[in-house]
Motif scaffolding. Sequence first.
Motif: not given
Lengths: 112, 112, 112, 112
Positions: C99, C102-104, D18-20, D22-23
């Motif tokens: 995390v 890899a975050k964002g 992971r705030d993914w 958005q992708f």
Amino acid sequence: MDDYKKVIDALIQFRNERDWKQFHDSKNLALAISIEASELNELFLWKKESEADNVNIEKLKEELADVLSFSFLLAEKHNLDIFEIVLDKIRKNGEKYPVERAKGTAKKYDEL
Amino acid sequence: MDDYKKVIDALIQFRNERDWKQFHDSKNLALAISIEASELNELFLWKKESEADNVNIEKLKEELADVLSFSFLLAEKHNLDIFEIVLDKIRKNGEKYPVERAKGTAKKYDEL
Amino acid sequence: MDDYKKVIDALIQFRNERDWKQFHDSKNLALAISIEASELNELFLWKKESEADNVNIEKLKEELADVLSFSFLLAEKHNLDIFEIVLDKIRKNGEKYPVERAKGTAKKYDEL
Amino acid sequence: MDDYKKVIDALIQFRNERDWKQFHDSKNLALAISIEASELNELFLWKKESEADNVNIEKLKEELADVLSFSFLLAEKHNLDIFEIVLDKIRKNGEKYPVERAKGTAKKYDEL
């Protein structure tokens, strides 16, 4: 004018007449190559090994032409010489797959 | 000797030195094209539109070269002239996508 | 009977009634997954980012169902529990994509 | 809680940590399915028919899990019930491929 130049010019003219350059960013061109490659593969789906070269040649021509067309357009977009990049890659592959180890085997280079 | 002939000869020499012709039936060559096309696409995965042309050019060269190499080998196997089949396909696409209807739209021909 | 079992049974019955097991070796099933995945992608080809979720839902259902069907048949052939292998992969991906790093970001694990 | 719900929850938790999200528009999820499907196919590339089920089972599990994971995420995004869409597709395929005509042949429905 050489053959490749003639083909690239025809592809660009076709694209420009239809005002399609707006859609042809690199990501979409790469996706188009992949989709056309799959249509090519569909000609062989479920085929046994004994039929693996047995294909409707007219369809093969069309699908392979589609793969090549989008590949040429992607190369052109990045000013790449298709012959040069293939020759460069052959050289690199020569290092990854030295004859003495790669001969007669279909293993990937990291398993040789 | 022209550029394409030089590239095809280099590809065939590379293949023959490794005794790989036995693996190169049309079905496997088509599969190889598709796999290389996917590796090309991976360079763009998750990219936003604003980054859609932004790519590691060395990797692009290599992956596109792989797509082209297997495409050339498949063409050669079936004695196809890559330039001729692309020009033929452009002609056919001209009928499927007439300028007046296709201009400025990304719709498929069966939705035009 | 649970939902997955019901679906697998329906897929196998469909296949057996048509005597198609003879075509369904693992290599061809994998190829079928890839071809169906490309048909799914075709729904999005040339789409701008603003349209990237905008899709004919009936076609999406059909293409995604095709991908799932061949994936289930390949899993069944190798006696794999689809839920277990996904949970295992999530665990592995947790190690590849911690995390905090890899975050964002959409970078691949080997570039983190 | 049923197995599928458990897996979807784990996938979403992994993504959100992971705030993914958005992708993960539909276009990129479809592309991810296709790329993972190709990695699955790479396990079989150049294999002869006699080896077509012969595969590193750990790698098969991982690549198939990747295909399934992105397929589940795409289904979830569009609120699709994966079991329902597969059962619906089986029904449709039953009409395209009637037993009496499709039995024992790998032809496409438009060639039956």
